[in-house]
Design an enzyme around this catalytic site. Structure first.
Site, PDB file in Angstrom:
ATOM      1  N   ARG A  74       4.319   3.462  -1.020  1.00 40.69           N
ATOM      2  CA  ARG A  74       4.789   3.377   0.373  1.00 40.69           C
ATOM      3  C   ARG A  74       5.776   2.210   0.465  1.00 40.69           C
ATOM      4  O   ARG A  74       5.480   1.106   0.009  1.00 40.69           O
ATOM      5  CB  ARG A  74       3.571   3.118   1.245  1.00 40.69           C
ATOM      6  CG  ARG A  74       3.823   3.057   2.710  1.00 40.69           C
ATOM      7  CD  ARG A  74       2.532   2.712   3.438  1.00 40.69           C
ATOM      8  NE  ARG A  74       1.568   3.789   3.493  1.00 40.69           N
ATOM      9  CZ  ARG A  74       0.269   3.608   3.808  1.00 40.69           C
ATOM     10  NH1 ARG A  74      -0.194   2.415   4.092  1.00 40.69           N
ATOM     11  NH2 ARG A  74      -0.553   4.629   3.850  1.00 40.69           N
ATOM     12  N   CYS A 430      -1.841  13.656  10.169  1.00 45.82           N
ATOM     13  CA  CYS A 430      -1.861  12.746   9.017  1.00 45.82           C
ATOM     14  C   CYS A 430      -1.766  13.575   7.738  1.00 45.82           C
ATOM     15  O   CYS A 430      -1.853  14.797   7.761  1.00 45.82           O
ATOM     16  CB  CYS A 430      -3.156  11.948   9.030  1.00 45.82           C
ATOM     17  SG  CYS A 430      -4.593  12.965   8.631  1.00 45.82           S
ATOM     18  N   CYS A 436      -5.390  12.620   0.243  1.00 46.44           N
ATOM     19  CA  CYS A 436      -6.157  11.521   0.840  1.00 46.44           C
ATOM     20  C   CYS A 436      -7.625  11.599   0.422  1.00 46.44           C
ATOM     21  O   CYS A 436      -8.310  12.582   0.717  1.00 46.44           O
ATOM     22  CB  CYS A 436      -6.056  11.542   2.364  1.00 46.44           C
ATOM     23  SG  CYS A 436      -7.022  10.199   3.067  1.00 46.44           S
ATOM     24  N   CYS A 479      -5.170   8.059  11.398  1.00 42.98           N
ATOM     25  CA  CYS A 479      -3.827   7.713  10.898  1.00 42.98           C
ATOM     26  C   CYS A 479      -2.679   8.326  11.710  1.00 42.98           C
ATOM     27  O   CYS A 479      -1.567   7.815  11.663  1.00 42.98           O
ATOM     28  CB  CYS A 479      -3.709   8.110   9.435  1.00 42.98           C
ATOM     29  SG  CYS A 479      -4.875   7.209   8.384  1.00 42.98           S
TER      30      CYS A 479
END
Ligand code: SRM
Ligand code: SF4
Length: 555
Positions: A74, A430, A436, A479
């Site tokens: 990120r 998200c 995830c 998120c």
């Protein structure tokens, strides 16, 4: 404070030798695609997460194969800004080293998924060559600093926007580990040079988030942050910022000690020096008083509720050496992105393209990724990411506008932005599955399908034009900020979501949990009923969120 029973991460941080851990050994271990467990916590501070393809877990386990490990990286992009040259670099890196999809996050930056271990160093080197880094975008530290995206928001947008970078710099860790490990720069021998008066060797108890909003648009969801700065502008002059503290959205299913909380405005600061000092010291108070035993209760919101607002403010004023002024009036009226072309007072143009759930790809008729590359190659537009996961091709001079538009038309971007429904354009999900590790249900892979099933309901009730904000997450961490949506869907298990109603249009109110654990059929049935009643019973100009809250309170 609360130093007993430190959580295991605390030990990993203090013993990491300035966030080095044994990352280098982990990287060169060719037996596994993973890195050591402790290093998985440490690399977060360098902006990366170890993940595995959850779609393949079962099949690989049955074949006695290791999980299919990869990494997500990120970028640190204060205010979410990239030059065209940096976009071209990001495009190329994504193609070479990751899945190829560039994901705009709900915090105004981009992520790449699917990097195998050996690709991390070349990726960071390539980003570095484009003057980009991923430092402190994850981990117990200040994260990417947000700022209202669209330059039309204020004639002095640039001046306010510059604070995102100033704050990001102010709160950067002092360790040079990132440069040593990933960019092969010289090893620091005398560790004194990287002594860190802010983070010391323990960093913060938990992640820390800061956003700057320029009213009347609260596109950054300023109250969802540990610190929210609200610009106060009069006659095109920045007077200073209202300071809000203690926002945070995450909850844990079944843990009633956890809750979503919107930040509380504690006062106003005028000069740059005072604002930055206040931000810095809010962070040091959280460093010193945050809960280091229970990570579920470690965010600033819990510290604040434990010590009390008055105590916190007094302590802050003692540390900064001045009193905060009384908060100035402010008004937020929306949170939306302005799709299509808009121009600012200088006749400079900005095109906001709709990017469903922030996924930049070439899919079907919409070749968004190719379009953005071609636009970048012209060098005529900057790239600004929004906290609604969209992209603005910004700062386009009038004479270059038609050229940019031609490219956007050619690759289907304009048609897609114009044809997408209001609900879709105001939706956000998200990442969730398949990367995830915390996902209980689908997020971005499912919301588009669900929206396609809600659209006919809206049509039936003549509500297609309503800009209802709908957000979905695959777990309660929040998120995509579902707790401040008009319709929030929070994953509980595969195919099941808690349904929340009642956020407002400008992000100043939490919604309410309405029903738990609904499957698709029940969600659609509930929405059909609610939207039908909204159509009949709403008051003049009443948004769906306002209507739903009114009804929930009545019943
Ligand atoms: Fe988040 C953890 C994705 C914004 C609250 N979040 C994660 C991880 C890293 C999972 C993990 O810990 O291993 C997810 C990676 C998924 C993947 O495969 O990419 C993840 N979060 C995201 C992003 C990419 C969602 C998106 O689709 O856009 C957003 C990246 C933002 C960025 O650029 O930095 C993202 N996360 C948020 C937000 C929204 C915001 O900040 O405005 C929240 C709620 C606000 C808040 O912090 O209170 C949020 N993420 C969390 C939490 C809960 C934190 C807490 O206070 O308990 C976790 C779990 C954790 O930290 O333990 C988490
Ligand atoms: Fe993962 Fe949950 Fe965040 Fe979605 S909300 S990305 S499922 S941590």
């Amino acid at each position: 404070m609360l130093a007993k029973n430190l959580s295991p991460i605390e030990k990993i941080k203090t013993e990491s030798s300035g966030l080095r851990g044994s990352i280098i050994e982990s990287l060169y271990n060719e037996i596994t695609g993973a890195i050591r467990e402790d290093d998985q916590a440490v690399i977060k501070f360098h902006g990366m997460y170890q993940q595995d393809d959850r779609d393949q877990r079962e099949e690989r386990a049955a074949k006695k194969l290791d999980r299919l490990y990869s990494f997500m990286i990120r970028l640190r992009l204060p205010g979410g800004f990239l030059t065209p040259r940096q976009w071209i670099a990001s495009h190329e890196i994504a193609g070479k080293n990751s899945t190829g999809v560039i994901k705009i996050t709900s915090r105004q930056t981009i992520q790449l998924h699917g990097l195998i271990k050996s690709k991390i160093k070349p990726t960071i080197a390539a980003f570095n060559a484009a003057e980009l880094d991923s430092i402190a975008t994850c981990g117990d530290i200040n994260r990417n600093v947000l700022c209202t995206s669209n330059p039309i928001q204020s004639p002095i947008h640039e001046e306010v926007f510059a604070y995102a970078d100033k704050i990001s710099q102010l709160l950067m860790p002092k360790t040079k580990a990132y440069y040593e490990i990933w960019l092969d720069q010289e090893k620091i021998v005398d560790r004194k040079v990287e002594e860190d008066p802010l983070y010391e060797d323990r960093y913060l108890p938990r992640k820390f988030k800061i956003a700057i909003a320029i009213p009347p648009n609260n596109d950054v969801d300023v109250f969802a942050n540990d610190i929210g700065l609200i610009a106060v502008i009069e006659n095109n002059k920045l007077l200073g910022f209202n300071i809000a503290i203690g926002g945070g959205l995450s909850t844990t299913h079944g843990n009633t000690n956890t809750y979503a909380r919107l930040a509380t405005v504690i006062g106003f600061s005028d000069t740059e020096d005072r604002t930055l000092k206040a931000v810095y010291e809010i962070v040091t108070i959280q460093r010193d008083f945050g809960n280091r035993s229970d990570r579920k209760l470690a965010r600033l919101k819990y510290t604040l509720d434990r010590v009390g607002l008055d105590w916190f403010k007094e302590e802050l004023e003692r540390r900064v050496g001045f009193e905060l002024q009384e908060a100035r009036p402010y008004q937020f009226t929306s949170r939306k992105d302005y799709f299509g072309w808009v121009s600012d007072d200088k006749d400079v143009w900005h095109y906001t393209a709709f990017v469903e759930n922030g996924r930049i790809t070439d899919e079907g008729k919409v070749k968004l990724k190719s379009a953005l590359l071609e636009v970048a190659k012209t060098g005529k537009a900057n790239f600004r990411f929004t906290c609604n996961q969209n992209v603005i091709l910004s700062d386009v001079d009038l004479q270059d506008k038609s050229g940019v538009e031609e490219i956007l038309n050619q690759f289907g971007v304009v048609a897609n932005t114009e044809a997408s429904s209001s609900l879709r354009k105001n939706s956000m999900a998200c990442v969730a599955l398949n990367t995830c590790p915390l996902a209980l249900a689908e997020g971005q892979r499912y919301l588009p399908t669900l929206i396609s099933k809600i659209e006919p309901i809206l049509k039936k009730y003549f509500l297609e034009e309503e800009e209802i904000i709908i957000r979905m997450t695959g777990c309660p961490n929040g998120c995509a900020r579902p707790y401040v949506a008009e319709i929030g869907l929070v994953g509980t298990a595969l195919g099941h979501y808690n349904l929340h109603f009642g956020g407002d249009r400008s992000g100043q109110r939490l919604n309410r949990p309405y029903k738990e654990n609904l499957n698709e059929e029940s969600i659609l049935m509930e929405l059909d009923g609610w939207l039908g009643r909204y159509r009949l019973e709403r008051r003049m100009g009443e948004s769906f969120g306002d209507y739903a809250l009114r009804e929930i309170k009545l019943n």
